[in-house]
Scaffold this active site. Structure first.
Site: not given
Ligand code: URA
Ligand code: CA
Length: 442
Positions: A182, A167, A160, A81, A186
């Site tokens: 967050s 956010r 999320d 990621h 995932k």
């Molecule tokens: N990417 C995400 O998926 N979540 C965040 O909080 C910041 C970047």
């Protein structure tokens, strides 16, 4: 349990209990609490923080707010990621390479956000390519091909989705516990057992300073490690676009050029570094040196490009683009932008370049905008290069002459020339493992 007392506790700086955190995550997923109360708690968390136990509880509660996949893909499911960059196409280079070495790359990816590109938007520039895959089909491709890249399923970590949208509009993105929960919720929900994170640092990154980026990387590695995942984070620079190509089809082309052995540079270097970490984290290679050898062999033999073709075919796309990149969408206006003045390229505003591409149509300004896959630009100069008047700075791929002219101005404004020699931009800063932080030298 009521939301007001939870907000009150965090407002006063008290740690929340596991039950309070579970109530909050469930309320976010089910929309049983009004957005203004969720937003108030998000701001209290942003201002007063969360300790490691609370962050772990929030991550687990958000992961459990929807489906939890337990994929049987014939190996260790590994994910990578990136916290978001410009011209960052590492996924398209490393997913097939890691798969060609026996890895099982399970990658659910976002759409483009603001000035940063989204991997699934890039893939959709390949004719026929399907990125909205049902969970079982997605896992099937990971099992048989070794890699699949799809959009995030709505059934994964729905808490999320609610919280991230709030956010974004309440200035609460830059909170370490909120970012950690967050991102990792995932990954956990999708069933990743090995995770490699690419935490960007520099202007336009989630965390503005190197220290803050390392702190974010450490927090993610700690939470992942305690949850039993094999996890490392790389802290990398984003002073300028990683690859030379910016734009959806253009970035796919650059990934194909690298896999075909025709292109190199920083995108290839960072992709191979991250790929090596994925092979080590999933136990396929014993150390980085062995991982490097495996990846280079997959690259040199063309097996990486073959894997990319297999993945494209499995996802409904036309894999002939890998043999003939002219089958990718092309822009009607393609022309050079040349330098009016000379000097050393001392600074590049990467965020402004990302926004220039977004304005051309490569990214969304509003959520429902349709992306133009063909447009973007190819940079010919990097930080540290000497530029003479008349040198080509980049090639523009635009929908119209007017768009090309406007982009030219935006790009010119994003570059700073200096009469004094300027150092190259740093690519890799640190490798964070559960054992600690290792500074990287290039
Ligand atoms: N990417 C995400 O998926 N979540 C965040 O909080 C910041 C970047
Ligand atoms: Ca991204």
């Amino acid at each position: 349990m009521d939301m007001i007392s939870i907000i009150e506790d965090k407002k006063m700086g008290r740690a929340l209990s596991k039950e309070q955190i579970a109530f909050f995550a469930r309320a976010a997923a089910d929309h049983t609490v009004p957005d203004y109360q969720l937003a108030a708690l998000l701001m209290a968390i942003r201002l007063n923080g969360m300790d490691a136990r609370e962050t772990a509880d929030l991550t687990m509660a958000m992961a459990a707010s929807g489906d939890m996949l337990t994929p049987d893909v014939g190996g260790v499911p590994v994910d990578k990621h990136s916290t978001g960059g410009v011209g960052d196409t590492t996924t398209l280079v490393l997913a097939p390479l890691v798969a060609a070495c026996g890895g099982k790359v399970l990658k659910m990816s976002g759409r483009g956000l603001g000035h940063t590109g989204g991997t699934v938007d890039k893939l959709e520039s390949i004719p026929g390519m399907v990125v909205d895959l049902p969970e079982d089909r997605f896992l099937d491709i990971v099992r048989t091909v070794g890699c699949a890249v799809a959009g995030k399923s709505a059934q994964l970590a729905p808490a999320d989705k609610t919280l991230y949208a709030l956010r974004d509009v309440t200035a609460t993105v830059d909170s370490i516990p909120l970012i950690v929960s967050s991102i990792l919720s995932k990954k956990f929900a999708a069933g990743a057992k090995a995770i490699v994170l690419d935490v960007k640092t520099g202007s336009g990154a989630l965390m503005p300073t190197l220290d803050a980026s390392i702190a974010l990387a450490r927090a993610m590695v700690d939470i992942g490690h305690h949850a039993g995942r094999s996890i490392v984070a790389v802290v990398s620079g984003m002073e300028e676009p990683l690859g030379s190509h910016v734009g959806n089809a253009l970035e796919v082309k650059e990934a194909i050029d690298i896999l075909a052995g025709r292109a190199g540079g920083p995108l290839k270097q960072v992709s191979l570094f991250l790929g090596a970490q994925m092979l080590v984290a999933s136990g396929i290679a014993g150390d980085e040196a062995q991982a490097d050898r495996l990846l280079n062999a997959a690259l040199d033999s063309g097996r990486g490009l073959e894997k990319f073709k297999e993945m494209i075919t499995a996802q409904g796309g036309d894999c002939r683009v890998c043999d003939d990149v002219r089958l990718l969408p092309a822009a009607p206006v393609i022309r050079s932008m040349v330098a009016r003045e000379g000097g050393y390229l001392a600074h590049v505003n990467g965020t402004a370049l990302g926004m220039a591409a977004q304005r051309m149509g490569a990214g969304r300004i509003e959520k429902d905008d349709v992306i133009d896959p063909a447009v973007g630009f190819v940079m010919k100069k990097r930080i540290g290069d000497f530029i003479r008047p008349g040198d080509e700075i980049c090639t523009l791929h635009a929908r119209s002459e007017a768009s090309a002219a406007e982009t030219e101005q935006r790009i010119a404004a994003a570059l700073t020339l200096s009469p004094d020699p300027a150092p190259k931009a740093r690519l890799l800063y640190a490798l964070v493992t559960p054992q600690g932080v290792k500074q990287l030298t290039e």
